[in-house]
Design a protein around this motif. Structure first.
Motif, short mmCIF file in Angstrom:
data_model
loop_
_atom_site.label_atom_id
_atom_site.label_comp_id
_atom_site.label_asym_id
_atom_site.label_seq_id
_atom_site.Cartn_x
_atom_site.Cartn_y
_atom_site.Cartn_z
N MET A 1 0.17 7.32 1.46
CA MET A 1 0.41 6.56 2.69
C MET A 1 1.64 5.66 2.54
O MET A 1 1.85 5.06 1.50
N LEU A 17 4.60 -5.63 -3.30
CA LEU A 17 3.91 -5.77 -4.59
C LEU A 17 2.40 -5.68 -4.41
O LEU A 17 1.69 -5.14 -5.25
N TYR A 20 1.15 -1.80 -3.90
CA TYR A 20 1.13 -0.81 -5.00
C TYR A 20 -0.27 -0.49 -5.52
O TYR A 20 -0.62 0.69 -5.65
N PRO A 21 -1.09 -1.50 -5.85
CA PRO A 21 -2.42 -1.14 -6.39
C PRO A 21 -3.28 -0.34 -5.41
O PRO A 21 -4.15 0.41 -5.83
N LEU A 22 -3.03 -0.50 -4.12
CA LEU A 22 -3.78 0.27 -3.11
C LEU A 22 -3.21 1.68 -2.96
O LEU A 22 -3.68 2.46 -2.13
N ASN A 23 -2.18 1.98 -3.74
CA ASN A 23 -1.45 3.24 -3.62
C ASN A 23 -0.85 3.43 -2.24
O ASN A 23 -0.83 4.52 -1.68
N ILE A 24 -0.38 2.32 -1.69
CA ILE A 24 0.37 2.34 -0.44
C ILE A 24 1.84 2.11 -0.81
O ILE A 24 2.16 1.15 -1.50
N THR A 276 -8.64 -11.93 -2.16
CA THR A 276 -7.65 -11.00 -1.60
C THR A 276 -6.49 -11.83 -1.05
O THR A 276 -6.72 -12.79 -0.32
N SER A 277 -5.28 -11.48 -1.38
CA SER A 277 -4.14 -12.27 -0.90
C SER A 277 -3.87 -11.95 0.57
O SER A 277 -4.28 -10.90 1.08
N GLU A 280 -2.09 -8.58 0.68
CA GLU A 280 -2.95 -7.41 0.57
C GLU A 280 -3.75 -7.22 1.85
O GLU A 280 -3.89 -6.10 2.34
N ARG A 284 -3.86 -4.05 4.14
CA ARG A 284 -5.12 -3.36 4.44
C ARG A 284 -5.28 -3.16 5.94
O ARG A 284 -5.65 -2.07 6.40
#
Lengths: 364, 364
Positions: A1, A17, A20-24, A276-277, A280, A284
């Motif tokens: 995505m 930044l 990235y961890p969400l693979n977005i 959760t920032s 992020e 989301r």
């Protein structure tokens, strides 16, 4: 995505930044050659009316968001006809013009300072007669960090302000002798669920945010008013993403000052001190995921680095301060980074703050 | 400032993401065409004995580190003659060979399972006579995630193991009927200050870490032993950077199993639930900065995603789980991501875990 972001400054950088961890994957669109977000993700360079470059930008993007409210509304609408734009372009329209914004807030039953639209010298004189001194004269559009505005306390200031700002669409606002300044950061996802962070207490100097603290000194009533205001705005606008509203605290009351349809400087501490920032959660929401908890992990202060960064070695020495350098070049008045103070001991935090203000004393 | 990282997997990726806010650039060196760290930072592709590519890699690097212990020692030494390498290459030499590693730990007074070096069938037979069943036969080098090892419980297994592993340098280790598995993550900076994270409790299956919990069920005595072991290893090796030691908990005792001269899978929760992550602290140490607090912000669990990621939508739904997708392609047995469970309510965390294991049931 992939999510496209209009604007390539620090907000786009921190969104990227967080994605990235969400693979977005993110892709930014920024007219200026220098872009601190381009250091961490791919970017397309182009003007906001360069529809050829914009067309290239949106290829492969699942949705598009923005990091600042002065994205031309036509650009946002043009993209939205091709790829969904969140928050909706209507949020841009409302927040780009202080008259529309304050009228919008008042129509929702949210109290704001009294104001008048000023399109002529006659408007100006009449507004002063009606609202009196002191007042704040502001351009209706493109103001940020205290630019394009002036506090007017006397007849003498009145002329100065007109010479400085007159001739453009202006707003004259009642000056509010506030006790404190707050902001609420709220986020709404595509399934219309809303989460809000704890109300934040802010300190500005020369129109620029200097310091934010969470939790704030606000009362439960004020916190409730803030959450209610954010929910009303988001419902009215079919909002998706992070929304910020800044308030004046006046006794037990809370008056809205302005809103920003985006992640906000006063919420940067959420990177380190919330589950959760805001970045992020914005990603989301825009990506169609459910929101993350906004729980505060630890009481926290955020200090803005204006003009230049303080000495990294000194600031990092006590181990409790999170150092956020945006990778921007130094320039007077420019936001180049922030610190998040994670100290368990408030005396130690005070002493880090003292060190910081001393370090920064001669920079802006 | 730029730090070079040998290896371009998820550890290098998370180091790079942690470095950005400190305004530290990373550059990775990775032989394989696919590299999930290359998605977030610049990379040089080359083999570990390609000194022309390595020379290009170190240009402009202030120091160099590595994400895995199987970097050829000659490569690390060659770089260290030109640019400082942290942790010191000696730490690589010790941890690359299980015989050297266990001897090193024992010499420091750190208890380990009994072991024998096996270089011939005669060595093997003698070791079995001395240590008996059950035992673990392992290659001395290049083992990870349970590869290159076999638990031997009977005479029949004994032959199978020899057929499978014989002919290479081996270590035969006493099988330890442990009560629990722990790991300590410690970090030492260039001014020799040490910080340690809370002892972590780990669960492996098929030799692969599946689940880590912090704080652990370990006793204060065990925590003290772990800190002492880490400090002894770091002092002996003139260590700079993050060090991990894995232990068996046996009653009140703690036996070292192995060490890793790097950030470690069992510490991935530090990104979300510690004041400073292991990745940031490693970067701080290698960059010559003081260390950040290792304080735990909230009790936490970490679950490894092996083979493939679970459904992002489902996992993100309750809002308390941090989703970390490394951007790697799916493959049986491969670590492709992890989850950090930040739930305040342990029943809710249990139910997320249940969902997760169900989701993953048919993937590895």
């Amino acid at each position: 995505m992939r999510i496209g972001i209009l604007g390539g400054g620090q907000l786009a950088r921190m969104m990227s930044l967080a994605a990235y961890p969400l693979n977005i994957q993110t892709r930014i669109y920024e007219p200026a050659p220098e872009s601190c977000a381009a250091q961490v993700t791919e970017r397309i360079q182009g003007e906001y009316d360069d529809f050829r470059a914009l067309f290239q930008f949106i290829q492969g993007c699942d949705s598009v968001t923005y990091e600042f409210e002065n994205v031309p509304i036509e650009t946002a609408r043009w993209i939205n006809e091709r790829v969904p734009v969140y928050p909706p372009p209507e949020a841009l329209r409302v927040s780009q013009d202080r008259i529309i914004e304050k009228t919008f807030l008042q129509d929702l039953g949210i109290r704001t300072p009294a104001f008048r639209a000023i399109n002529s010298r006659a408007d100006y004189d009449r507004a002063i007669q009606e609202l009196g001194f002191p007042f704040v004269l502001k351009t209706t559009r493109f103001g940020y960090d205290g630019k394009g505005q002036m506090v007017v306390k006397s007849l003498e200031d009145q002329e100065k302000a007109w010479i400085l700002l007159g001739g453009r669409p202006l707003i004259l606002e009642q000056f509010v002798p506030f006790d404190s300044e707050y902001s609420i950061i709220a986020v709404r996802d595509r399934s219309l669920a809303i989460r809000t962070y704890d109300l934040i207490e802010n300190q500005h100097r020369e129109g620029i945010l200097r310091r934010s603290v969470c939790p704030s000194s606000a009362s439960e009533t004020q916190k409730r008013l803030a959450r209610k205001a954010a929910a009303a705005v988001m419902e009215k606008l079919d909002y998706v993403g992070v929304l910020t509203i800044e308030f004046f605290g006046i006794g037990e009351d809370l008056w809205a000052n302005e809103m920003a349809p985006r992640v906000h400087n006063s919420g940067h501490w959420t990177i380190n001190a919330a589950v959760t920032s805001q970045f992020e959660n914005h990603m989301r929401a825009v990506a169609g995921l459910d929101l993350g908890s906004t729980e505060l992990l630890k009481p926290v202060r955020m200090l803005n680095c204006i003009g230049r960064m303080p000495d990294r070695q000194k600031i990092c020495a006590d181990g409790w301060t999170k150092y956020h350098d945006y990778g921007k070049s130094s320039r007077a008045g420019r936001k180049v980074g922030h610190l998040t103070l994670m100290h368990s001991d408030s005396i130690a935090a005070d002493s880090l703050e003292e060190l910081f203000w001393k370090e920064m004393a001669d920079s802006d």
